[in-house]
Design an enzyme around this catalytic site. Structure first.
Site, PDB file in Angstrom:
ATOM      1  N   LYS A 163     -12.462   0.768   9.213  1.00 35.58           N
ATOM      2  CA  LYS A 163     -12.242  -0.818   9.353  1.00 35.58           C
ATOM      3  C   LYS A 163     -11.905  -0.961  10.951  1.00 35.58           C
ATOM      4  O   LYS A 163     -11.193  -0.230  11.535  1.00 35.58           O
ATOM      5  CB  LYS A 163     -10.969  -0.948   8.539  1.00 35.58           C
ATOM      6  CG  LYS A 163     -10.417  -2.563   8.762  1.00 35.58           C
ATOM      7  CD  LYS A 163      -9.151  -2.651   7.995  1.00 35.58           C
ATOM      8  CE  LYS A 163      -8.882  -4.206   7.699  1.00 35.58           C
ATOM      9  NZ  LYS A 163      -7.687  -4.309   6.869  1.00 35.58           N
ATOM     10  N   GLU A 207      -9.950  -3.370  -1.358  1.00 32.43           N
ATOM     11  CA  GLU A 207      -9.591  -2.596  -0.442  1.00 32.43           C
ATOM     12  C   GLU A 207      -8.672  -1.342  -0.652  1.00 32.43           C
ATOM     13  O   GLU A 207      -7.550  -1.505  -1.508  1.00 32.43           O
ATOM     14  CB  GLU A 207      -8.916  -3.497   0.855  1.00 32.43           C
ATOM     15  CG  GLU A 207      -8.695  -2.756   2.063  1.00 32.43           C
ATOM     16  CD  GLU A 207      -7.842  -3.675   2.928  1.00 32.43           C
ATOM     17  OE1 GLU A 207      -7.716  -3.221   4.081  1.00 32.43           O
ATOM     18  OE2 GLU A 207      -7.526  -4.791   2.554  1.00 32.43           O
ATOM     19  N   CYS A 255     -11.795  -6.426   4.428  1.00 28.31           N
ATOM     20  CA  CYS A 255     -10.849  -7.697   4.540  1.00 28.31           C
ATOM     21  C   CYS A 255     -10.667  -8.464   5.888  1.00 28.31           C
ATOM     22  O   CYS A 255     -11.625  -9.202   6.012  1.00 28.31           O
ATOM     23  CB  CYS A 255      -9.359  -6.993   4.250  1.00 28.31           C
ATOM     24  SG  CYS A 255      -8.038  -8.030   3.889  1.00 28.31           S
TER      25      CYS A 255
END
Length: 271
Positions: free
Chosen positions: A108, A40, A140
């Site tokens: 995200k 990430e 994530c």
């Protein structure tokens, strides 16, 4: 599909150093590798409210374009995260960079607690077909929500590639969630996590892994820097769905507008 998973350290806020490591890792990939997967926000590292305006990167900037050129030279796709500066709006973004350029930009959608006030969440899920395989991206914390993987499956993803930044004390969280996401959608999931120290002395746990459509672990890394290669047998998707197909038996449909683009990109807008 052959994927090389780079489990490594990241220097937060040091794009030149991170970029130099990224280019070396791409140059060292095997000739028959299809995708190189990084952790990430590996290009920029995690940024703060104070420095995101100066240290975040545009997808059209020199750093990202250097990776595009490296992907072109090695004839490989690169999955790479960064803190993106989109004309003054900031996102935690992962790119799918192929030899022909950036094919998918995923922002995200589920922000971790410290990210609020630094970046804003994305508003869509996307998949793209490359080398005959339909691929979707997550980042994530996204993987801890069943709906994210379900959205990618609704867009016909066969493989979920996850850029990760999991730290102590949640060492085993993504082992559990990613195995569940792969099994309940009968797809492959591959995760690259970072290792070493991070902001506020947190410790990233590594444990990158790959999971097949039955929820079985294909590999799992330790807690140090490593490089793992995993080859995905796409025929396992059909075998997993032969007895029962979760997609066919699903009774609650996800909301959102589905968009089909001429270039093969598929999107599900979530508002």
């Amino acid at each position: 599909m052959k994927i090389e998973v780079i489990q490594t350290t990241t220097r937060d806020g040091d794009t030149p150093y991170n970029l130099s490591c990224i280019l070396k890792d791409i140059a060292q990939c095997a000739p028959d590798t299809d995708v190189v997967l990084f952790p990430e926000s590996h290009l920029t590292g995690f940024l703060s409210q104070e420095d995101v305006g100066t240290l975040s990167e545009s997808v059209d900037g020199e750093a990202v374009q250097a990776v595009v050129e490296a992907a072109r030279q090695r004839n490989v796709a690169v999955v790479l995260g960064l803190y993106e500066n989109a004309h003054g709006t900031f996102y935690n973004t992962t790119l799918f960079i192929a030899p022909e350029g950036i094919l998918l930009t995923y922002r995200k959608t589920h922000l971790w607690v410290p990210e609020h006030g630094i970046v804003v969440p994305g508003d869509r899920f996307s998949t793209v077909e490359w080398r005959g395989v339909r691929i979707g991206l997550l980042i994530c914390y996204d993987s801890e929500f069943p709906e994210t993987a379900r959205a990618l499956t609704a867009l016909d993803a066969q493989v979920m590639l996850i850029t990760d930044g999991l730290a102590e004390p949640e060492d085993d969280v993504h082992r559990v969630s990613v195995m569940a996401r792969a099994m309940e959608n009968q797809v492959f999931a591959v995760v690259a996590n970072r290792v070493g120290n991070g902001p506020d002395d947190c410790m990233f746990v590594g444990n990158s892994l790959g999971v097949d459509p039955f929820g079985r672990t294909l590999f799992e890394a330790g807690r140090g820097e490593s490089r793992h290669t995993v080859t995905l047998d796409l025929s396992l998707i059909g075998k997993a769905r032969a007895f029962h197909d979760y997609r066919a038996n699903q009774r609650i449909a996800l909301p959102g507008e589905r968009i089909e683009h001429p270039n093969g990109l598929r999107e599900l807008l979530i508002g």
